[in-house]
Design a protein around this motif. Structure first.
Motif, PDB file in Angstrom:
ATOM      1  N   MET A  78      26.256  -1.778  18.169  1.00 40.89           N
ATOM      2  CA  MET A  78      25.917  -1.716  16.765  1.00 40.89           C
ATOM      3  C   MET A  78      25.280  -0.351  16.489  1.00 40.89           C
ATOM      4  O   MET A  78      24.323   0.037  17.142  1.00 40.89           O
ATOM      5  N   THR A  79      25.820   0.353  15.524  1.00 41.30           N
ATOM      6  CA  THR A  79      25.284   1.671  15.194  1.00 41.30           C
ATOM      7  C   THR A  79      24.269   1.539  14.077  1.00 41.30           C
ATOM      8  O   THR A  79      24.455   0.784  13.127  1.00 41.30           O
ATOM      9  N   GLU A  80      23.223   2.278  14.237  1.00 38.34           N
ATOM     10  CA  GLU A  80      22.142   2.270  13.264  1.00 38.34           C
ATOM     11  C   GLU A  80      22.250   3.549  12.445  1.00 38.34           C
ATOM     12  O   GLU A  80      22.372   4.643  12.992  1.00 38.34           O
ATOM     13  N   THR A  81      22.188   3.428  11.120  1.00 37.57           N
ATOM     14  CA  THR A  81      22.280   4.616  10.277  1.00 37.57           C
ATOM     15  C   THR A  81      21.003   5.424  10.403  1.00 37.57           C
ATOM     16  O   THR A  81      19.967   4.926  10.856  1.00 37.57           O
ATOM     17  N   ARG A  82      21.090   6.677   9.985  1.00 36.31           N
ATOM     18  CA  ARG A  82      19.914   7.550  10.071  1.00 36.31           C
ATOM     19  C   ARG A  82      18.797   7.034   9.188  1.00 36.31           C
ATOM     20  O   ARG A  82      17.622   7.091   9.560  1.00 36.31           O
ATOM     21  N   ALA A  83      19.149   6.515   8.014  1.00 36.78           N
ATOM     22  CA  ALA A  83      18.119   6.005   7.099  1.00 36.78           C
ATOM     23  C   ALA A  83      17.414   4.785   7.697  1.00 36.78           C
ATOM     24  O   ALA A  83      16.192   4.651   7.589  1.00 36.78           O
ATOM     25  N   ASP A  84      18.189   3.886   8.331  1.00 33.75           N
ATOM     26  CA  ASP A  84      17.576   2.717   8.960  1.00 33.75           C
ATOM     27  C   ASP A  84      16.659   3.115  10.109  1.00 33.75           C
ATOM     28  O   ASP A  84      15.574   2.565  10.281  1.00 33.75           O
ATOM     29  N   ARG A  85      17.108   4.088  10.912  1.00 36.95           N
ATOM     30  CA  ARG A  85      16.290   4.543  12.027  1.00 36.95           C
ATOM     31  C   ARG A  85      15.011   5.214  11.526  1.00 36.95           C
ATOM     32  O   ARG A  85      13.925   5.007  12.068  1.00 36.95           O
ATOM     33  N   PHE A  86      15.138   5.998  10.450  1.00 38.88           N
ATOM     34  CA  PHE A  86      13.977   6.672   9.876  1.00 38.88           C
ATOM     35  C   PHE A  86      12.975   5.651   9.349  1.00 38.88           C
ATOM     36  O   PHE A  86      11.771   5.761   9.584  1.00 38.88           O
ATOM     37  N   ALA A  87      13.464   4.613   8.654  1.00 41.63           N
ATOM     38  CA  ALA A  87      12.570   3.572   8.142  1.00 41.63           C
ATOM     39  C   ALA A  87      11.897   2.823   9.289  1.00 41.63           C
ATOM     40  O   ALA A  87      10.714   2.491   9.215  1.00 41.63           O
ATOM     41  N   ARG A  88      12.645   2.554  10.370  1.00 42.11           N
ATOM     42  CA  ARG A  88      12.076   1.864  11.522  1.00 42.11           C
ATOM     43  C   ARG A  88      10.989   2.719  12.181  1.00 42.11           C
ATOM     44  O   ARG A  88       9.920   2.221  12.532  1.00 42.11           O
ATOM     45  N   GLU A  89      11.254   4.021  12.320  1.00 40.28           N
ATOM     46  CA  GLU A  89      10.264   4.902  12.945  1.00 40.28           C
ATOM     47  C   GLU A  89       9.021   5.039  12.080  1.00 40.28           C
ATOM     48  O   GLU A  89       7.903   5.127  12.602  1.00 40.28           O
ATOM     49  N   LEU A  90       9.175   5.059  10.764  1.00 41.09           N
ATOM     50  CA  LEU A  90       8.001   5.107   9.890  1.00 41.09           C
ATOM     51  C   LEU A  90       7.181   3.828  10.009  1.00 41.09           C
ATOM     52  O   LEU A  90       5.949   3.876   9.985  1.00 41.09           O
ATOM     53  N   SER A  91       7.841   2.692  10.138  1.00 40.51           N
ATOM     54  CA  SER A  91       7.089   1.444  10.287  1.00 40.51           C
ATOM     55  C   SER A  91       6.369   1.401  11.630  1.00 40.51           C
ATOM     56  O   SER A  91       5.297   0.800  11.738  1.00 40.51           O
ATOM     57  N   GLU A  92       6.926   2.046  12.648  1.00 39.63           N
ATOM     58  CA  GLU A  92       6.250   2.098  13.949  1.00 39.63           C
ATOM     59  C   GLU A  92       5.010   2.973  13.907  1.00 39.63           C
ATOM     60  O   GLU A  92       4.072   2.770  14.678  1.00 39.63           O
ATOM     61  N   LEU A  93       4.980   3.964  13.001  1.00 44.69           N
ATOM     62  CA  LEU A  93       3.815   4.836  12.880  1.00 44.69           C
ATOM     63  C   LEU A  93       2.641   4.150  12.189  1.00 44.69           C
ATOM     64  O   LEU A  93       1.537   4.668  12.157  1.00 44.69           O
ATOM     65  N   LYS A  94       2.907   3.010  11.581  1.00 48.17           N
ATOM     66  CA  LYS A  94       1.884   2.229  10.872  1.00 48.17           C
ATOM     67  C   LYS A  94       1.227   3.025   9.762  1.00 48.17           C
ATOM     68  O   LYS A  94       0.018   3.002   9.574  1.00 48.17           O
ATOM     69  N   ILE A  95       2.040   3.747   9.007  1.00 48.27           N
ATOM     70  CA  ILE A  95       1.554   4.469   7.836  1.00 48.27           C
ATOM     71  C   ILE A  95       1.494   3.474   6.687  1.00 48.27           C
ATOM     72  O   ILE A  95       2.455   2.754   6.446  1.00 48.27           O
ATOM     73  N   PRO A  96       0.384   3.385   5.964  1.00 50.41           N
ATOM     74  CA  PRO A  96       0.306   2.411   4.878  1.00 50.41           C
ATOM     75  C   PRO A  96       1.303   2.734   3.771  1.00 50.41           C
ATOM     76  O   PRO A  96       1.556   3.887   3.462  1.00 50.41           O
ATOM     77  N   ASP A  97       1.855   1.683   3.212  1.00 53.87           N
ATOM     78  CA  ASP A  97       2.834   1.838   2.147  1.00 53.87           C
ATOM     79  C   ASP A  97       2.124   2.318   0.886  1.00 53.87           C
ATOM     80  O   ASP A  97       1.159   1.691   0.445  1.00 53.87           O
ATOM     81  N   PRO A  98       2.577   3.425   0.283  1.00 56.70           N
ATOM     82  CA  PRO A  98       1.873   3.932  -0.894  1.00 56.70           C
ATOM     83  C   PRO A  98       1.989   3.013  -2.101  1.00 56.70           C
ATOM     84  O   PRO A  98       1.159   3.051  -2.994  1.00 56.70           O
ATOM     85  N   ALA A  99       3.011   2.145  -2.136  1.00 56.48           N
ATOM     86  CA  ALA A  99       3.140   1.232  -3.263  1.00 56.48           C
ATOM     87  C   ALA A  99       2.039   0.179  -3.238  1.00 56.48           C
ATOM     88  O   ALA A  99       1.615  -0.313  -4.282  1.00 56.48           O
ATOM     89  N   VAL A 100       1.552  -0.166  -2.053  1.00 60.00           N
ATOM     90  CA  VAL A 100       0.508  -1.158  -1.938  1.00 60.00           C
ATOM     91  C   VAL A 100      -0.858  -0.544  -2.254  1.00 60.00           C
ATOM     92  O   VAL A 100      -1.758  -1.219  -2.730  1.00 60.00           O
ATOM     93  N   GLY A 101      -0.997   0.738  -1.992  1.00 61.03           N
ATOM     94  CA  GLY A 101      -2.285   1.407  -2.179  1.00 61.03           C
ATOM     95  C   GLY A 101      -2.685   1.533  -3.630  1.00 61.03           C
ATOM     96  O   GLY A 101      -1.990   1.129  -4.557  1.00 61.03           O
ATOM     97  N   ARG A 102      -3.825   2.127  -3.810  1.00 64.76           N
ATOM     98  CA  ARG A 102      -4.365   2.280  -5.161  1.00 64.76           C
ATOM     99  C   ARG A 102      -4.165   3.678  -5.708  1.00 64.76           C
ATOM    100  O   ARG A 102      -4.842   4.088  -6.637  1.00 64.76           O
ATOM    101  N   GLY A 103      -3.224   4.420  -5.133  1.00 61.11           N
ATOM    102  CA  GLY A 103      -2.993   5.790  -5.576  1.00 61.11           C
ATOM    103  C   GLY A 103      -2.580   5.891  -7.029  1.00 61.11           C
ATOM    104  O   GLY A 103      -3.050   6.774  -7.760  1.00 61.11           O
ATOM    105  N   ASN A 104      -1.712   4.991  -7.470  1.00 62.04           N
ATOM    106  CA  ASN A 104      -1.276   5.034  -8.872  1.00 62.04           C
ATOM    107  C   ASN A 104      -2.419   4.711  -9.822  1.00 62.04           C
ATOM    108  O   ASN A 104      -2.507   5.276 -10.917  1.00 62.04           O
ATOM    109  N   LEU A 105      -3.288   3.796  -9.418  1.00 68.24           N
ATOM    110  CA  LEU A 105      -4.444   3.471 -10.254  1.00 68.24           C
ATOM    111  C   LEU A 105      -5.353   4.683 -10.417  1.00 68.24           C
ATOM    112  O   LEU A 105      -5.772   5.016 -11.530  1.00 68.24           O
ATOM    113  N   TRP A 106      -5.647   5.368  -9.303  1.00 70.17           N
ATOM    114  CA  TRP A 106      -6.511   6.551  -9.386  1.00 70.17           C
ATOM    115  C   TRP A 106      -5.837   7.682 -10.154  1.00 70.17           C
ATOM    116  O   TRP A 106      -6.504   8.463 -10.835  1.00 70.17           O
ATOM    117  N   LEU A 107      -4.527   7.777 -10.042  1.00 69.84           N
ATOM    118  CA  LEU A 107      -3.788   8.784 -10.803  1.00 69.84           C
ATOM    119  C   LEU A 107      -3.926   8.525 -12.301  1.00 69.84           C
ATOM    120  O   LEU A 107      -4.179   9.445 -13.086  1.00 69.84           O
TER     121      LEU A 107
END
Length: 123
Positions: free
Chosen positions: A1-30
């Motif tokens: 099964m081949t994994e697309t570059r976008a899928d691999r990139f999303a998987r690697e970002l989730s492994e880095l445990k970077i918080p999702d900006p949509a969940v954060g309060r950045g838009n509220l402070w903006l």
């Protein structure tokens, strides 16, 4: 099964445990920063008219303090707005930089170009 570059990139970002900006309060402070940038000058203009419609020096001094609070709110709002608007841009830039460096590393590992460590010493 081949994994697309976008899928691999999303998987690697989730492994880095970077918080999702949509969940954060950045838009509220903006939005708060933008609101303060608008309300600060409005408060200063209101204080200007309060100071010029009275001859009582105490009321005029209160209006000057109110105008200074408006200017301070505007400066704080601008700082918040710039900080949280740059956060999104820099987060995207850092993710893109990480992806580009990963691609470069893959190309270098697959190529037969000798790296500096593998090269013969020059005399």
């Amino acid at each position: 099964m081949t994994e697309t570059r976008a899928d691999r990139f999303a998987r690697e970002l989730s492994e880095l445990k970077i918080p999702d900006p949509a969940v954060g309060r950045g838009n509220l402070w903006l939005r708060i920063g933008a609101g303060l940038m608008v309300s600060g000058p409005a408060l200063a203009v209101l204080a200007y008219f309060l100071a010029h419609n009275t001859s009582d020096p105490l009321a005029q001094r209160d209006a000057v303090v109110l105008a200074l609070v408006g200017v301070a709110l505007s400066v704080v709002g601008a700082a918040l707005f710039v900080r949280y608007s740059l956060t999104g841009v820099l987060r995207f830039w850092m993710a893109r930089q990480s992806y580009d460096l990963d691609q470069l590393g893959e190309r270098l590992s697959q190529s037969r170009i000798p790296l500096d460590d593998d090269a013969a010493p020059v005399r």
